[in-house]
Design a protein around this motif. Structure first.
Motif, PDB file in Angstrom:
ATOM      1  N   PHE A  89      -7.014   2.832  -2.059  1.00  0.00           N
ATOM      2  CA  PHE A  89      -6.708   1.413  -1.862  1.00  0.00           C
ATOM      3  C   PHE A  89      -7.945   0.557  -2.075  1.00  0.00           C
ATOM      4  O   PHE A  89      -7.870  -0.654  -2.166  1.00  0.00           O
ATOM      5  N   PHE A 149      11.756   7.647  -1.742  1.00  0.00           N
ATOM      6  CA  PHE A 149      11.049   6.649  -2.557  1.00  0.00           C
ATOM      7  C   PHE A 149      10.107   7.274  -3.589  1.00  0.00           C
ATOM      8  O   PHE A 149      10.174   6.974  -4.780  1.00  0.00           O
ATOM      9  N   ALA A 202      -4.362   4.329  -6.620  1.00  0.00           N
ATOM     10  CA  ALA A 202      -3.694   5.047  -5.523  1.00  0.00           C
ATOM     11  C   ALA A 202      -2.463   5.810  -5.990  1.00  0.00           C
ATOM     12  O   ALA A 202      -2.183   6.913  -5.516  1.00  0.00           O
ATOM     13  N   ASP A 247       0.836  -1.202   0.000  1.00  0.00           N
ATOM     14  CA  ASP A 247       0.000   0.000   0.000  1.00  0.00           C
ATOM     15  C   ASP A 247       0.871   1.251   0.000  1.00  0.00           C
ATOM     16  O   ASP A 247       0.601   2.213  -0.710  1.00  0.00           O
ATOM     17  N   ALA A 248       1.914   1.240   0.829  1.00  0.00           N
ATOM     18  CA  ALA A 248       2.779   2.414   0.954  1.00  0.00           C
ATOM     19  C   ALA A 248       3.434   2.734  -0.381  1.00  0.00           C
ATOM     20  O   ALA A 248       3.502   3.892  -0.791  1.00  0.00           O
ATOM     21  N   SER A 249       3.897   1.706  -1.067  1.00  0.00           N
ATOM     22  CA  SER A 249       4.546   1.929  -2.348  1.00  0.00           C
ATOM     23  C   SER A 249       3.559   2.521  -3.363  1.00  0.00           C
ATOM     24  O   SER A 249       3.876   3.457  -4.090  1.00  0.00           O
ATOM     25  N   PHE A 262       9.993   0.961   4.521  1.00  0.00           N
ATOM     26  CA  PHE A 262      10.615  -0.147   3.809  1.00  0.00           C
ATOM     27  C   PHE A 262      11.859  -0.617   4.551  1.00  0.00           C
ATOM     28  O   PHE A 262      12.819   0.135   4.676  1.00  0.00           O
ATOM     29  N   PHE A 311       0.989   5.478   7.664  1.00  0.00           N
ATOM     30  CA  PHE A 311       0.300   4.253   8.061  1.00  0.00           C
ATOM     31  C   PHE A 311       0.416   3.996   9.561  1.00  0.00           C
ATOM     32  O   PHE A 311       1.340   4.460  10.217  1.00  0.00           O
ATOM     33  N   ASP A 330       0.916   4.166  -2.618  1.00  0.00           N
ATOM     34  CA  ASP A 330       0.573   5.489  -2.111  1.00  0.00           C
ATOM     35  C   ASP A 330       1.606   6.523  -2.536  1.00  0.00           C
ATOM     36  O   ASP A 330       1.286   7.675  -2.786  1.00  0.00           O
TER      37      ASP A 330
END
Lengths: 265, 363
Positions: free
Chosen positions: B56, B102, B76, A170-172, B91, B85, A174
């Motif tokens: 999501f 990133f 997303a 999800d983070a990636s 990561f 989060f 996002d």
């Protein structure tokens, strides 16, 4: 007092290791210094560095590498797919199931399937390609080897994928990562340990394959494994067989070290 | 809908398979540059709202607008929002610098620009010089800051925060509340913060949405929501309260505990059954003869800042009192409260009706 108790529990383990791991290795090393007449010599080692054996070693590595690479290419997407199915455990069981069946049985089954009058050729004929020589080819050797080894590649990759925290994906996403970027920069690097374990579990046993080379490849593919078998059972040159085994053990150790799990942060 | 609106939910419903809807016909607007909090118990649908905004998950029904455009099916990675989060989702194979970089690397930004922006973001969250640390070397609070830096470095229009403080200890949590509020003011962008902790919500927000069972119960400023809860759920969830059944005699006069009391609420039917809310800190302990209400002390707990005293009146209602004065268990005491301390709630009133009624007697 407590440590003494712990040591008692260790006894079966230590016995096992000594009898079945250390002693055989020492024996192999010991035998490797004797020639066929039983004289102490380094000839075996010198002989290993002649073109015949070097070519054999190269071919062993090459086929083991091919088996590993093909397994990986098939196993990774399969494992990825498995983690997204509903009945994961059932699918996983179906993949593990063939490993419970004896290797020899599976090899014989393929003799039938790939034989001149086997189902594979019947199918080829049916679609108009006609009968082909399937057995005793590189293709059949690689096919059967991959078939036999692939569960050992899928399992560790599957486990690594299962352990992956889904919120990292999800983070990636996002942060703007497309599905491919997410795979390349997050999913794959984080499951690399699983890939390494899988490669280890396939490459190392594939190095010393001998039965499949005989049955399926009809001795057209000569690996170090076949050479060891020949020396011990046919030519009775235990010294040379042991020497090849020593090199195999060294090669395996090097691979273990190279692909070993590095502690990551 | 105004210029200021950045996100709008129009009758959004979210349902997984054939289960009960997680979100039920939810509509609201989010304005630019404010600090919003979605507050509710776990499983109320607040995280689902966040995931819908982040992209999501997609709504089953209804429309989600972002800057006036419908974004229901926009993935997303194509949205101008970034998320912090709950478990930080940093990561583990990248160091602090690369974690923050990133998003910028995906945008194919020049290395010199990336370095500059990452350093600036890390400075913003007070993590200067931590660039080359691995994630496992960072403490909980520091990870939190890295996660925030990773979100703000992309200069999103909205930052979503999914219970980001829940893993921190109390002291750090309070500290981070100040920091987050301060950060939002300095950046001037919209924060949408999800929490089940009412204190966090009250302390940080410009606007709170109280959510329960997939729908928004009440929205408003922290003071509005605290002082004028719309129903029993909100009154109970935000702060502690005494909720007592009563009857509205007429405007500005309410009856409960078998007595009539002066109040400041109006717009009810004559003799309408209502619920009365009085906050424990609004009750003052006096001599029995001086109190508006006489109660018997049942139990008492020392809470540090105050005593929490549990009493019962003659009608059998339970009263919770927060007082710096100590009482004796078993004695009868008087309770005093001002007419402003009484808040009267109508049964089953919707937020719209509630607002209309409040407006009517404000003007």
């Amino acid at each position: 007092m407590q440590t003494r108790y712990k040591n008692i529990y260790l006894i079966p383990y230590v016995l096992w290791i000594v009898l079945f791991v250390i002693a055989p290795i020492l024996l192999i090393i010991y035998y490797s210094f004797f020639n066929i007449e039983g004289h102490l010599t380094f000839d075996n080692y010198i002989q290993f560095f002649t073109p015949v054996y070097l070519k054999m070693a190269a071919s062993s590595f090459w086929y083991a590498f091919l088996i590993m690479a093909i397994s990986l290419i098939i196993a990774y997407p399969t494992a990825l797919l498995l983690t997204r199915t509903k009945h994961k455990q059932l699918w996983l069981l179906l993949i593990i199931l063939p490993t419970w069946i004896n290797l020899l049985l599976k090899a014989y089954a393929f003799l039938g399937i790939f034989g001149t009058y086997g189902p594979a050729n019947t199918f080829l004929q049916f679609i108009g390609i006609g009968t082909k020589q399937l057995l005793f080819t590189d293709f059949s050797f690689l096919f059967v080897s991959v078939y036999i080894f692939i569960p050992f590649m899928i399992l560790p990759i599957f486990n690594a994928l299962e352990e992956l925290n889904p919120s990292l994906i999800d983070a990636s996403r996002d942060l703007g990562g497309s599905p491919w970027t997410t795979f390349r920069r997050v999913i794959f690097p984080l499951t690399l340990d699983g890939v390494k374990s899988g490669c280890q579990a396939v490459f190392i046993p594939a190095l010393s394959l001998f039965m499949i080379t005989r049955l399926i490849a009809g001795n057209r593919v000569i690996t170090l494994g076949t050479a060891i078998e020949e020396h011990f059972l046919v030519t009775q040159d235990w010294g040379m067989g042991a020497t090849i085994a020593v090199f195999l053990i060294i090669a395996m150790a090097i691979i273990m070290i190279l692909t070993g799990k590095r502690r990551r942060g | 809908m105004t210029e200021q609106t950045i996100i709008r939910f129009d009758q959004v419903t979210k349902q997984y398979d054939h289960d009960q809807a997680v979100l039920n016909n939810v509509s609201f607007e989010i304005e630019r540059g404010k600090f919003y909090t979605l507050l509710g118990p776990s499983g109320c649908g607040k995280t689902t709202i966040l995931r819908l905004i982040a992209g999501f998950t997609e709504p089953s029904q209804g429309k989600i607008y972002f800057n006036g455009q419908i974004i229901n099916t926009v993935p997303a990675n194509k949205r101008q929002v970034n998320t912090v989060f709950q478990d930080y989702a940093l990561f583990p194979h990248l160091n602090v610098f690369e974690n923050v970089a990133f998003g910028l690397r995906i945008k194919k930004m020049k290395q010199s620009q990336i370095t500059e922006k990452v350093k600036e973001a890390l400075r913003f969250v007070n993590l200067e010089g931590y660039d080359h640390r691995t994630i496992s070397e960072m403490s909980g609070g520091q990870k939190q800051r890295v996660a925030i830096a990773r979100a703000i470095v992309n200069e999103p229009e909205v930052i979503l925060l999914d219970e980001p403080l829940s893993a921190l200890d109390l002291k750090l949590r309070t500290e981070m509340q100040y920091e987050l509020r301060d950060l939002q003011k300095r950046l001037g962008i919209t924060f949408i913060f999800v929490t089940h902790d009412q204190e966090e919500a009250l302390a940080m927000s410009d606007e709170i949405f109280v959510i329960n069972k997939g729908s928004i119960q009440q929205s408003g400023s922290p003071i509005d929501i605290y002082d004028e809860p719309i129903n029993r759920f909100v009154a109970d969830f935000i702060g502690e309260s005494n909720i007592i059944p009563g009857t509205m005699r007429q405007d500005f006069l309410v009856n409960f505990a078998d007595k009539d009391f002066e109040c400041v609420d109006k717009g009810f039917d004559a003799n309408e059954a209502v619920e009365v809310v009085i906050r424990p800190e609004d009750l003052e302990i006096t001599e029995p003869s001086l109190g508006k209400l006489q109660v018997r002390v049942d139990s008492q707990l020392f809470r540090g800042v105050h005593f929490e005293i549990c009493c019962f009146d003659e009608a059998g209602n339970e009263w919770l009192v927060h007082s710096t004065k100590r009482a004796q268990v078993g004695e009868t005491i008087g309770l005093n409260f001002s007419p402003e301390a009484i808040h009267v709630m109508r049964f089953g009133e919707t937020e719209e009706e509630f607002d209309k009624r409040l407006e009517a007697y404000d003007g």
